[in-house]
Scaffold this motif. Sequence first.
Motif, short mmCIF file in Angstrom:
data_model
loop_
_atom_site.label_atom_id
_atom_site.label_comp_id
_atom_site.label_asym_id
_atom_site.label_seq_id
_atom_site.Cartn_x
_atom_site.Cartn_y
_atom_site.Cartn_z
N MET A 1 -56.19 38.04 -0.28
CA MET A 1 -54.98 38.75 -0.70
C MET A 1 -55.06 40.24 -0.41
SD MET A 1 -53.94 37.16 -4.32
CE MET A 1 -53.57 35.45 -4.51
N ALA A 2 -56.27 40.77 -0.15
CA ALA A 2 -56.42 42.22 0.00
C ALA A 2 -55.88 42.70 1.35
CB ALA A 2 -57.89 42.60 -0.14
N ASN A 3 -55.24 43.87 1.32
CA ASN A 3 -54.61 44.43 2.52
C ASN A 3 -55.30 45.71 2.96
OD1 ASN A 3 -51.13 43.70 1.65
ND2 ASN A 3 -52.79 42.39 2.32
N ILE A 4 -54.75 46.31 4.01
CA ILE A 4 -55.14 47.65 4.41
C ILE A 4 -53.92 48.53 4.18
CG2 ILE A 4 -55.94 49.10 6.31
CD1 ILE A 4 -56.95 46.49 7.65
N VAL A 5 -54.12 49.71 3.58
CA VAL A 5 -52.96 50.54 3.22
C VAL A 5 -53.10 51.94 3.81
CG1 VAL A 5 -53.94 51.32 1.04
CG2 VAL A 5 -51.47 51.27 1.31
N GLY A 166 -49.41 47.47 -4.99
CA GLY A 166 -49.77 48.66 -4.23
C GLY A 166 -51.04 49.30 -4.76
N GLU A 167 -51.15 49.39 -6.08
CA GLU A 167 -52.32 50.04 -6.68
C GLU A 167 -53.61 49.29 -6.34
OE1 GLU A 167 -50.09 51.90 -10.63
OE2 GLU A 167 -50.97 49.91 -10.69
N TYR A 168 -53.52 47.93 -6.34
CA TYR A 168 -54.72 47.14 -6.05
C TYR A 168 -54.78 46.71 -4.59
CZ TYR A 168 -55.41 47.00 -11.06
OH TYR A 168 -55.62 47.38 -12.36
N VAL A 169 -53.84 47.22 -3.78
CA VAL A 169 -53.77 46.94 -2.34
C VAL A 169 -53.78 45.43 -2.07
CG1 VAL A 169 -54.57 47.73 -0.08
CG2 VAL A 169 -55.11 49.06 -2.08
N LEU A 210 -46.00 39.98 -14.60
CA LEU A 210 -46.62 41.30 -14.42
C LEU A 210 -48.04 41.33 -14.97
CD1 LEU A 210 -43.58 43.62 -15.23
CD2 LEU A 210 -44.60 43.13 -13.01
N THR A 211 -48.23 40.72 -16.14
CA THR A 211 -49.58 40.69 -16.73
C THR A 211 -50.55 39.98 -15.79
OG1 THR A 211 -48.56 40.61 -18.91
CG2 THR A 211 -50.87 39.96 -18.79
N LEU A 212 -50.09 38.86 -15.24
CA LEU A 212 -50.96 38.09 -14.36
C LEU A 212 -51.26 38.85 -13.07
CD1 LEU A 212 -52.49 35.49 -14.27
CD2 LEU A 212 -50.42 34.30 -13.54
N GLY A 217 -55.40 41.63 -9.88
CA GLY A 217 -55.96 42.85 -9.30
C GLY A 217 -57.32 43.18 -9.89
N LYS A 218 -57.45 42.96 -11.20
CA LYS A 218 -58.72 43.28 -11.88
C LYS A 218 -59.71 42.12 -11.87
CE LYS A 218 -56.93 46.67 -15.14
NZ LYS A 218 -56.32 46.84 -16.46
N ARG A 219 -59.25 40.97 -11.39
CA ARG A 219 -60.04 39.73 -11.39
C ARG A 219 -60.54 39.41 -12.80
NH1 ARG A 219 -62.32 37.86 -5.80
NH2 ARG A 219 -62.19 36.00 -7.08
N GLU A 220 -59.57 39.38 -13.72
CA GLU A 220 -59.89 39.09 -15.12
C GLU A 220 -59.40 37.70 -15.49
OE1 GLU A 220 -59.39 43.50 -17.18
OE2 GLU A 220 -57.93 41.93 -17.58
N GLY A 221 -60.19 36.93 -16.18
CA GLY A 221 -59.79 35.66 -16.77
C GLY A 221 -59.12 34.74 -15.76
N PHE A 222 -57.94 34.22 -16.11
CA PHE A 222 -57.20 33.32 -15.22
C PHE A 222 -56.85 34.03 -13.91
CE2 PHE A 222 -53.03 31.08 -14.24
CZ PHE A 222 -53.63 29.91 -13.82
N GLY A 223 -56.68 35.35 -13.98
CA GLY A 223 -56.39 36.15 -12.78
C GLY A 223 -57.53 36.09 -11.77
N ASP A 224 -58.75 35.93 -12.24
CA ASP A 224 -59.89 35.84 -11.33
C ASP A 224 -59.78 34.58 -10.47
OD1 ASP A 224 -62.37 36.61 -10.23
OD2 ASP A 224 -63.40 35.17 -11.54
N LEU A 225 -59.33 33.49 -11.10
CA LEU A 225 -59.15 32.24 -10.35
C LEU A 225 -58.01 32.40 -9.34
CD1 LEU A 225 -59.77 29.21 -9.92
CD2 LEU A 225 -58.12 28.72 -11.73
#
Length: 661
Positions: A1-5, A166-169, A210-212, A217-225
Amino acid sequence: MANIVNELKHFNGRSGLGAVMGNKRLRPIVVRGHDRIEPKDKEGLQACLKWFRDHYKRDADMLHKFGTSRNVMAMSADSILPTRNFLEGQFEHAKEISGQTMAETILTDEGTCYACAIACKRDVDVPERGVTSKYGGPEYETIGSGGSVCGVGDLGAIAKFHQICGEYVMDTISVGMTIAWAMECFEKGILTSADTDGLDLRFGNAEAMLTLTERIGKREGFGDLLALGSERAARRIGNGAEEFALTVKKQELPMHEPRGKQGLSLAYATAPAGADHMRAPHDPADDPTKVPAPYRIFTREQLLQMPQQSQFLLMNASKSDDFYAQYGGVTLENLLDDLLLGSATGTVVYAPDGFSQSHPLYPDAAAGLYHIFGDYPAAAYYYESVADMAKNPAGWCKYDAPSTAGRNNGDPIVNPAGLKLLLAIARDGAHLTTGVLNKQNKLDGEGPFRVVPPQKLPGPPDQRSTAANQSVIWPYDVNADHNAGFSTRSTTIIKVEPLPEGTTDINLLEAGWPYVDEAKIVVYGAIDPVPNILEKLDALEATLEAASKKDFRNRGLKELLVRQVKTVERFVEWGWYGLALRILQNELLPETDACYVRPARHSNDLIADCDLHKQVQWALNEIVVLVNIAKAEKVTQPPPICHISRLCLRHEALCGTQGRN
Ligand code: SF4
């Protein structure tokens, strides 16, 4: 998912190139140079730039004004706006998330790539969500991926989604589609709030989306998966979750519906980077073998010569003031009755600011769909001084139109000819005020034409939804018929669907603001092609007449071609489409399929000038497509046959009827 900005808001998205850089511990790429880049063909480039400067009208360009999300409403109307993980193609909040609404609400500036005159990029501010224009603003892909595909109809939330990505690219398409996949799994019970760290992940929950996004971006909890992308995450979850992950080569589908843009099906399936919307034409309409669909252009004067209908109506709005007025004009029933092909199923009406509205031919139970053929129910006039804006500053309905004079509360609103969907030309006796875009990019005025629906469910003018005081006689009623919101101000285009076989959309940009200024409207699509065939045959005849005899293989051939074209014209006028096609396909097309170049011998090629040959071939191909439509639909009846000869082309003097019967 990561981009170049680059510069916080210019992204090289898709395919996870940022992840590759990260894996190699490569943080930035810095490029510096001293030499100027010289174009190979400087004069050609300058000529090209000059042409663009002379022809490009920025103020009339929807891409400049509304950005890449200018077509959100039209795509939804065409059922190709990816919605709720591609379960649907129409989104009930399409207008709220459109480029037009963005221009009216959160847009602060138009951004641009280096030296581009169009400037389609967006800069937005949403202070209450901490969104700042230094991250630019959402473009179409982000509007779809953070909006309709997650069922979210809140433009401020989409702008926040854009900023977090944008913040997490991160790639907005892959993030949005991965969340949409999780939402579908949640709705189907494959995921529960125990899996999602307590998030209620139903479609439309903007805050959960938005929370997810932040947690991905932070790879936290369910977001990490979910940071693994939908395909890998689905494999880990199992239990049927894989079925709802829409990916090709592990890359999530972008915001283009391949079931409606069929060219993309193959592109998605075969592109090296997986689902990629940059590799192929998006639309069957991009097919160069297709010709523009039949069309008719009407001026205000022509419309005024048709039977006129006048009807008194309530224009009931949700968020703004209501009013009563007497609209006059042509019913869409009358306008379209003689034009439609048997294959027509419905219409889409467009305004040049990008607003569009679908109208089925016949009554439809769906709210918001106002039919063309048939009557609307009689209504009643509702009057209360508390609602009257002239009597009460907190009122919400204007009763100041001359046509309200003498009416009393409860008086019936009827019309001897039936209340109809109207293409209004006048309001209370005066031409509609011409529509213009004001400085806030909002449409002021409603003319020269406005499609005005009567209420399907007649009711009173209810209070504005935004009014604090709803303790009034007619409080805001979400289920009331707010017909004003379904009218199309400054209508310039009526598209009749489906487009006939072999045709594509006409150049819609032409029927934009210039048509407003010139008081014209265009109707195109599944309509009688005969006037266009005759128009094109006339133009072809004029082209041939204007050509020099030297442009033909020999001097007599110009007359031969002109005679054949005239014969086709007669057959079309009589409705003898089969005979017209026979001449077109067996004689004219083979005779003009290449130019005759000496000394080579192409005995069946009659035209020696290659430019003329191309013009004639293209015109003939267009005519063949249109005659085929006329033949398939039999759009006119043949007139009585000539009493002298079935194929009479010359007996004008004898018949006295221009040789037609
Ligand atoms: S060059 Fe950039 S600003 Fe210009 S139209 Fe293309 S994407 Fe938009």
